[in-house]
Design an enzyme around this catalytic site. Structure first.
Site, PDB file in Angstrom:
ATOM      1  N   LYS A  53      18.153  41.628  69.262  1.00  0.00           N
ATOM      2  CA  LYS A  53      16.931  42.178  68.666  1.00  0.00           C
ATOM      3  C   LYS A  53      15.750  41.987  69.618  1.00  0.00           C
ATOM      4  O   LYS A  53      14.962  42.905  69.854  1.00  0.00           O
ATOM      5  CB  LYS A  53      16.651  41.497  67.313  1.00  0.00           C
ATOM      6  CG  LYS A  53      17.646  41.926  66.231  1.00  0.00           C
ATOM      7  CD  LYS A  53      17.549  41.087  64.971  1.00  0.00           C
ATOM      8  CE  LYS A  53      18.677  41.471  64.012  1.00  0.00           C
ATOM      9  NZ  LYS A  53      18.737  40.670  62.795  1.00  0.00           N
ATOM     10  N   GLN A  97      16.456  35.214  60.329  1.00  0.00           N
ATOM     11  CA  GLN A  97      17.874  35.572  60.457  1.00  0.00           C
ATOM     12  C   GLN A  97      18.702  34.840  59.397  1.00  0.00           C
ATOM     13  O   GLN A  97      18.580  33.627  59.238  1.00  0.00           O
ATOM     14  CB  GLN A  97      18.371  35.222  61.872  1.00  0.00           C
ATOM     15  CG  GLN A  97      19.784  35.655  62.151  1.00  0.00           C
ATOM     16  CD  GLN A  97      19.958  37.180  62.170  1.00  0.00           C
ATOM     17  OE1 GLN A  97      19.103  37.901  62.685  1.00  0.00           O
ATOM     18  NE2 GLN A  97      21.047  37.662  61.600  1.00  0.00           N
ATOM     19  N   ASP A 120      12.922  43.692  57.666  1.00  0.00           N
ATOM     20  CA  ASP A 120      14.317  43.732  57.198  1.00  0.00           C
ATOM     21  C   ASP A 120      14.408  44.479  55.867  1.00  0.00           C
ATOM     22  O   ASP A 120      15.486  44.937  55.484  1.00  0.00           O
ATOM     23  CB  ASP A 120      14.859  42.302  56.996  1.00  0.00           C
ATOM     24  CG  ASP A 120      15.726  41.844  58.161  1.00  0.00           C
ATOM     25  OD1 ASP A 120      16.146  42.714  58.964  1.00  0.00           O
ATOM     26  OD2 ASP A 120      15.994  40.631  58.259  1.00  0.00           O
TER      27      ASP A 120
END
Ligand code: NAP
Length: 283
Positions: A53, A97, A120
């Site tokens: 990412k 994460q 997200d």
């Protein structure tokens, strides 16, 4: 019929180039889009995901910050970092994460992220925006699947779509995005008695299960669009999806491969979301 391949790598490249152009234009105006990624613990798969990412940000003109903490980090300490990044003007997208160590309440952490930075799209706030049709940040994987379906040129409106899987991160948001695009949507799951009975009627099938050969050729309507989200290993240890690719490609009209289909789109849509959050912050 042999299905046309939906090339997620190529589509990703096009979308990423556009993100790069727009990010560099914003940087020129002193407003470089920025993503912060928090990783807690030393799960090797998570480490690879976050590295990819951050690398994608660097390659496409986005500022990025990776904060890596030991698994002993307390929930209070993590929430303090989220609060600090929420108010950091250089950061427009913030993700933590998953999975988090068991002593941390993941829902509480996700809920603490400023909804405007929830790239997200996993928070209850973002899910509510999607559910009610309000603009907002959409979860990257189903958002990427929509782009893949749209890339076929087939009109989604009026089509019958079957989503296999109902997770909060893939199946449910996928169904809502298809519904928003005016498809008629059926959601199947592990308690669906005869999966094939549903998928055989579908113009669009999205498989998000995590079990190989869930969708076989006899379960697909000729000409259908088949999107394979699954990530599994075959007997040779090679990456494969939920769809029996070789069989289904002889029946479907379009199909995504694994790898090279949905996978590349997920990070791409994270970049798109970060850019969108930055544009929103600048407006
Ligand atoms: P998940 O949370 O485990 O959900 C799997 C879903 O599949 C559940 O809703 C489950 O039903 C359903 N299911 C299980 N067995 C089934 C069956 N025999 N028939 C019909 N439905 C069945 O998984 P996920 O997070 O949604 O991910 C799904 C797959 O996509 C995994 O392989 C994952 O690795 C992959 N994935 C890929 C990407 C990417 O970037 N390519 C991103 C995210 C996920 P119940 O709800 O009834 O248990």
């Amino acid at each position: 019929m042999t299905a046309t391949l939906i090339d997620g790598t190529a589509l990703s490249k096009t979308l990423r180039a556009d993100v790069g152009d727009r990010a560099r234009a914003m940087s020129g105006a002193g407003r470089q889009p920025g993503l912060a990624v928090i990783l807690v613990g030393d799960d090797p798969a998570s480490a690879v995901y976050v590295r990819n990412k951050v690398k994608a940000c660097a390659e496409h003109g986005l500022h990025s910050v990776l904060e890596n903490y030991p698994a002993s980090l307390t929930q209070t300490e993590l929430l303090a970092r989220v609060a600090a990044l929420n108010t950091d003007a250089c950061i427009h997208g913030l993700l933590v994460q998953m999975p988090l160590p068991p002593h941390i309440d993941a829902q509480a952490v996700i809920a603490a992220i400023d909804p405007r930075k929830d790239v997200d799209g996993f928070s209850v706030h973002s899910a509510g925006q999607l559910m009610t049709g309000l603009p907002g940040l959409r979860p990257a994987t189903p958002y990427g699947c929509m782009k893949l379906i749209e890339s076929t040129g087939m009109a989604i409106k009026g089509k019958h779509a079957v989503v296999i899987g109902r997770s909060n991160t893939v199946g449910k948001p996928m169904a809502l995005l298809l519904l928003q695009a005016n498809a008629t949507v059926t959601v199947c799951h592990s308690a669906t008695p005869d999966l094939g009975q549903h998928t055989r009627q579908a113009d669009i099938v999205v498989a998000a299960v995590g079990r190989r050969n869930t969708l076989t050729a006899d379960m697909v309507k000729p000409g259908a669009v088949v999107i394979d989200v699954g990530m599994n290993r075959n007997d040779q240890g090679k990456l494969c999806g939920d769809v029996d690719f070789d069989g289904v490609r002889e029946v479907a009209g379009w199909i995504t491969p694994v790898p090279g289909g949905v996978g590349p789109m997920t990070i791409t849509m994270l970049l798109v979301n970060t850019l969108q959050a930055a544009l929103h912050a600048a407006s």
